[in-house]
Write a protein that holds these residues in place. Structure first.
Motif, PDB file in Angstrom:
ATOM      1  N   UNK A 162       0.814  -1.209   0.000  1.00  0.00           N
ATOM      2  CA  UNK A 162       0.000   0.000   0.000  1.00  0.00           C
ATOM      3  C   UNK A 162       0.849   1.261   0.000  1.00  0.00           C
ATOM      4  N   UNK A 163       1.925   1.265   0.779  1.00  0.00           N
ATOM      5  CA  UNK A 163       2.838   2.420   0.791  1.00  0.00           C
ATOM      6  C   UNK A 163       3.503   2.586  -0.568  1.00  0.00           C
ATOM      7  N   UNK A 164       3.863   1.460  -1.198  1.00  0.00           N
ATOM      8  CA  UNK A 164       4.459   1.518  -2.529  1.00  0.00           C
ATOM      9  C   UNK A 164       3.525   2.122  -3.549  1.00  0.00           C
ATOM     10  N   UNK A 165       2.270   1.686  -3.524  1.00  0.00           N
ATOM     11  CA  UNK A 165       1.279   2.219  -4.469  1.00  0.00           C
ATOM     12  C   UNK A 165       1.034   3.701  -4.200  1.00  0.00           C
ATOM     13  N   UNK A 166       1.024   4.099  -2.936  1.00  0.00           N
ATOM     14  CA  UNK A 166       0.830   5.507  -2.583  1.00  0.00           C
ATOM     15  C   UNK A 166       1.917   6.379  -3.205  1.00  0.00           C
ATOM     16  N   UNK A 167       3.170   5.987  -3.033  1.00  0.00           N
ATOM     17  CA  UNK A 167       4.286   6.779  -3.575  1.00  0.00           C
ATOM     18  C   UNK A 167       4.326   6.713  -5.099  1.00  0.00           C
ATOM     19  N   UNK A 168       4.050   5.542  -5.652  1.00  0.00           N
ATOM     20  CA  UNK A 168       4.038   5.377  -7.109  1.00  0.00           C
ATOM     21  C   UNK A 168       2.982   6.272  -7.751  1.00  0.00           C
ATOM     22  N   UNK A 169       1.767   6.239  -7.196  1.00  0.00           N
ATOM     23  CA  UNK A 169       0.677   7.054  -7.732  1.00  0.00           C
ATOM     24  C   UNK A 169       0.968   8.538  -7.577  1.00  0.00           C
ATOM     25  N   UNK A 170       1.458   8.929  -6.405  1.00  0.00           N
ATOM     26  CA  UNK A 170       1.787  10.341  -6.176  1.00  0.00           C
ATOM     27  C   UNK A 170       2.814  10.812  -7.195  1.00  0.00           C
ATOM     28  N   UNK A 205       8.858  13.984  -7.965  1.00  0.00           N
ATOM     29  CA  UNK A 205       8.199  12.802  -8.539  1.00  0.00           C
ATOM     30  C   UNK A 205       9.186  11.640  -8.622  1.00  0.00           C
ATOM     31  N   UNK A 206      10.414  11.947  -9.048  1.00  0.00           N
ATOM     32  CA  UNK A 206      11.445  10.904  -9.128  1.00  0.00           C
ATOM     33  C   UNK A 206      11.743  10.337  -7.738  1.00  0.00           C
ATOM     34  N   UNK A 212       8.786   4.342  -3.941  1.00  0.00           N
ATOM     35  CA  UNK A 212       7.852   3.296  -4.358  1.00  0.00           C
ATOM     36  C   UNK A 212       8.590   1.998  -4.658  1.00  0.00           C
ATOM     37  N   UNK A 213       9.683   2.104  -5.401  1.00  0.00           N
ATOM     38  CA  UNK A 213      10.464   0.911  -5.728  1.00  0.00           C
ATOM     39  C   UNK A 213      10.979   0.239  -4.461  1.00  0.00           C
ATOM     40  N   UNK A 232      10.836  -9.329 -11.791  1.00  0.00           N
ATOM     41  CA  UNK A 232       9.823  -8.427 -12.334  1.00  0.00           C
ATOM     42  C   UNK A 232       9.920  -7.053 -11.681  1.00  0.00           C
ATOM     43  N   UNK A 233      10.250  -7.038 -10.392  1.00  0.00           N
ATOM     44  CA  UNK A 233      10.438  -5.754  -9.711  1.00  0.00           C
ATOM     45  C   UNK A 233      11.565  -4.961 -10.374  1.00  0.00           C
ATOM     46  N   UNK A 234      12.647  -5.629 -10.732  1.00  0.00           N
ATOM     47  CA  UNK A 234      13.776  -4.950 -11.366  1.00  0.00           C
ATOM     48  C   UNK A 234      13.368  -4.370 -12.715  1.00  0.00           C
ATOM     49  N   UNK A 235      12.584  -5.121 -13.483  1.00  0.00           N
ATOM     50  CA  UNK A 235      12.109  -4.626 -14.781  1.00  0.00           C
ATOM     51  C   UNK A 235      11.227  -3.395 -14.569  1.00  0.00           C
TER      52      UNK A 235
END
Length: 283
Positions: A162-170, A205-206, A212-213, A232-235
């Motif tokens: 959930x934290x990953x998706x939060x940062x990725x989306x932001x 953003x970066x 997120x990663x 897959x995470x690395x890709x």
């Protein structure tokens, strides 16, 4: 009318949240969760995202009418009227609550909270430049919801996803907001590009995508997912890097590719990696 409503809420953007809900669902179940949980979670996710997007469109209608970039939206052109949009919003809320009720009592108890938060984020751009993270936190509920659908308990892997998706989306929402920096400043709307400038916003953003990663990697480790997920995470991390290489402070021409295409690829690839790790017994 149905087609216009689907365009209004950009139903195709379900590709951003739905794969992460499936990650939570399948990882929590350690395999196939059963048709009931799968179908009800899918209904809940699509209904929730459509509800939140419809509220957003209704809340932003006064701004969309005067923003050249958004004057083709269905509420602005009259293809969908406000009454129809509100009815659609109410219908999505009903479907969401019904789907949650079919899952378990904890999902049902949390349904009003999720609806309230999904509606609230549409207002945050009026008073805080952290609005991008508010949006991110709404999508960040997806893997937690998937986990709760089969295991009604808050677990570390789901929270990390959930934290990953939060940062990725932001991160990608900050990129998207760069298109409206002048409009936002003129109309008193808060966003990171309007507050800090496009160059600084791109760096923020970066940074969000680096976070997120890291969260996605930690989530896979906490869930016991093997090297298959890590591959897959690395890709996906590489795709995030490409996303930021496509956009510059003075060149936002490829924003749609960075926003929709590449982020859709990331969501699907990460989901495939997690599911392969689960079903190949490599957990």
């Amino acid at each position: 009318m149905l087609a216009a409503l689907a365009r209004l809420v950009k139903i195709e953007h379900s590709v951003f949240a739905l794969p992460f809900a499936y990650i939570g669902l399948f990882v929590a179940a350690r395999g196939w969760p059963g048709w009931r949980a799968f179908v009800l979670l899918t209904l809940a996710m699509v209904a929730m995202r459509s509800f939140a997007m419809a509220v957003n469109r209704l809340a932003d209608l006064p701004y969309d009418r005067v923003n050249p970039r958004t004057q083709g939206r269905e509420l602005v052109t009259g293809e969908v009227g406000p009454r129809a949009a509100w009815l659609f919003t109410a219908g999505c809320a009903v479907v969401f609550v019904a789907a949650c009720a079919g899952l378990n009592s904890l999902c049902l108890a949390l349904a009003p909270v999720a609806l309230a938060w999904g509606a609230f984020y549409s207002l945050t751009k009026r008073f805080t430049w952290l609005c991008h993270f508010c949006l991110g936190s709404v999508l960040g509920l997806a893997p937690v919801a998937g986990w709760l659908a089969v295991k009604p308990e808050f677990a570390l892997p789901a929270l990390l996803f959930g934290c990953g998706v939060t940062c990725w989306t932001a991160g990608f929402d900050i990129l998207y907001a760069c298109q409206d920096v002048d409009f936002d400043r003129e109309h008193g709307l808060r966003s990171m590009p309007a507050r800090f400038g496009v160059g600084c916003a791109l760096r923020l953003a970066a940074f969000s995508h680096v976070d997120a990663a890291a969260f996605f990697l930690l989530a896979g480790y906490a869930a016991g997912l093997s090297w298959i997920y890590s591959l897959f995470w690395a890709v996906c991390s590489g795709v995030l890097l490409i996303e930021h290489r496509l956009i510059g402070e003075n060149d936002l021409s490829r924003i749609n590719m960075a926003f929709f295409t590449l982020n859709g690829v990331i969501a699907v690839l990460l989901c495939v990696g997690a599911l392969l790790a689960v079903f190949l017994g490599a957990c």
